[in-house]
Design an enzyme around this catalytic site. Structure first.
Site, PDB file in Angstrom:
ATOM      1  N   GLN A  76       5.250   1.001  -3.035  1.00 22.02           N
ATOM      2  CA  GLN A  76       5.134   0.052  -1.910  1.00 22.02           C
ATOM      3  C   GLN A  76       6.502   0.228  -0.854  1.00 22.02           C
ATOM      4  O   GLN A  76       7.400   0.358  -1.501  1.00 22.02           O
ATOM      5  CB  GLN A  76       5.006  -1.378  -2.378  1.00 22.02           C
ATOM      6  CG  GLN A  76       5.002  -2.410  -1.207  1.00 22.02           C
ATOM      7  CD  GLN A  76       3.823  -2.218  -0.431  1.00 22.02           C
ATOM      8  OE1 GLN A  76       2.674  -1.899  -0.743  1.00 22.02           O
ATOM      9  NE2 GLN A  76       3.691  -2.617   0.839  1.00 22.02           N
ATOM     10  N   LYS A  96      -3.515  -5.681  -3.179  1.00 23.29           N
ATOM     11  CA  LYS A  96      -4.192  -4.377  -3.454  1.00 23.29           C
ATOM     12  C   LYS A  96      -4.692  -4.381  -5.153  1.00 23.29           C
ATOM     13  O   LYS A  96      -5.784  -3.794  -5.242  1.00 23.29           O
ATOM     14  CB  LYS A  96      -3.081  -3.071  -3.505  1.00 23.29           C
ATOM     15  CG  LYS A  96      -3.054  -3.073  -1.955  1.00 23.29           C
ATOM     16  CD  LYS A  96      -1.434  -2.129  -1.924  1.00 23.29           C
ATOM     17  CE  LYS A  96      -1.175  -2.141  -0.275  1.00 23.29           C
ATOM     18  NZ  LYS A  96       0.053  -1.544   0.181  1.00 23.29           N
ATOM     19  N   ASP A 111      -2.013   7.089  -0.591  1.00 26.05           N
ATOM     20  CA  ASP A 111      -1.340   6.537   0.678  1.00 26.05           C
ATOM     21  C   ASP A 111      -1.257   7.423   2.198  1.00 26.05           C
ATOM     22  O   ASP A 111      -1.253   7.121   3.275  1.00 26.05           O
ATOM     23  CB  ASP A 111      -0.064   6.134   0.707  1.00 26.05           C
ATOM     24  CG  ASP A 111       0.301   4.594   0.719  1.00 26.05           C
ATOM     25  OD1 ASP A 111      -0.734   3.980   0.974  1.00 26.05           O
ATOM     26  OD2 ASP A 111       1.550   4.134   0.129  1.00 26.05           O
TER      27      ASP A 111
END
Ligand code: NAP
Length: 290
Positions: free
Chosen positions: A97, A53, A120
């Site tokens: 994460q 990412k 997200d």
């Protein structure tokens, strides 16, 4: 005739080129998009995802910050870091994460992220916007699946879409996005009897289970679009999806490979969400009274 491949790498490349152009225009206007990625603990798979990412940000002109913490980080400290990033005007997206170490509560952590920076798309606000059909930040994996389906040229209106899996991050938002695109949607899960019967009726079949061999070739409607979200390891260490790719390719019209299908699109949509969040922040910074 064997199915046509839906190439997530090629589609990502095309979309990322546009994302890079938008990021550069925002940067020129003094609003370079910025993503903060928080990694807690030393899970090796998470470390790889996070690295990919951050690298993707650098390649497309986004600013990124990686904050790594030991597995024993306290919840309080994590919430304080999120609060600091919420207040940081150079950061437009915050990603924590998952999975987190067990002593940390993922719901509280997600709830602490400013909804405008929820790239997200996991917050209850983002979920509510999706359910209500309002604009908002969409969860990256199902959003990427929608782009993959779109790339086949299939018009979803009136098609029967079957989603296997109902997680909050993949299956449920996937079903809602398909519904919003006017498909007729069936959701299957671990308590659904005879999933094959539903799957065989699907014009679009999305498998998001996490179990190799969930979808065999005899579960596919001839000509269907098959999207394989699953990531599994075979006994000899290779990556594979939930769908028996070789058998399904003989029947489907279109199919995503694993790897090279959904995976790259997830990161692409994360970049897209971060650029969208930066663009929204730039507009809001110009509103009177700010
Ligand atoms: P998850 O939270 O474990 O959810 C799995 C879902 O599958 C659950 O809804 C579960 O049903 C259902 N399920 C389990 N066994 C089943 C069975 N035998 N028959 C039918 N349904 C069954 O997983 P997830 O986070 O949604 O992820 C799913 C897969 O996608 C995983 O392999 C994950 O690694 C992969 N993934 C890939 C990407 C990517 O970028 N490529 C991104 C995210 C996830 P219940 O709800 O009834 O338990």
């Amino acid at each position: 005739m064997p199915a046509q491949l839906i190439d997530g790498v090629a589609l990502s490349r095309r979309l990322r080129s546009d994302i890079g152009t938008r990021a550069s225009a925002l940067a020129t206007a003094g609003h370079r998009p910025g993503l903060a990625v928080i990694l807690v603990g030393d899970d090796p798979a998470s470390a790889v995802y996070v690295r990919n990412k951050v690298r993707a940000c650098a390649e497309h002109g986004l600013h990124s910050v990686l904050e790594k913490f030991d597995a024993d980080l306290s919840q309080q400290h994590l919430l304080e870091r999120i609060a600091a990033l919420n207040a940081d005007p150079t950061i437009h997206g915050i990603l924590v994460q998952m999975p987190l170490p067990r002593h940390l509560d993922p719901q509280r952590v997600i709830a602490a992220i400013d909804p405008h920076k929820d790239v997200d798309g996991f917050s209850t606000q983002s979920a509510g916007e999706l359910v209500s059909g309002l604009p908002g930040l969409r969860p990256c994996t199902p959003w990427g699946c929608m782009k993959l389906i779109e790339s086949t040229g299939m018009a979803l209106r009136g098609q029967h879409a079957v989603v296997i899996g109902r997680s909050n991050t993949v299956g449920k938002p996937m079903a809602l996005m398909l519904l919003q695109a006017h498909a007729t949607v069936t959701i299957c899960h671990s308590a659904t009897p005879d999933i094959a019967r539903h799957a065989r009726d699907a014009d679009v079949l999305v498998a998001a289970v996490g179990r190799a061999g969930t979808v065999g070739g005899n579960m596919i409607k001839p000509g269907a679009v098959v999207i394989d979200v699953g990531i599994n390891r075979t006994t000899d260490g290779r990556l594979c999806g939930d769908v028996d790719f070789a058998a399904a390719s003989e029947v489907a019209g279109w199919i995503t490979p694993v790897p090279g299908g959904v995976g790259p699109m997830t990161i692409t949509m994360l970049l897209s969400n971060t650029v969208d969040a930066a663009a929204a922040a730039a507009v809001s910074a110009q509103l009177p009274g700010r």
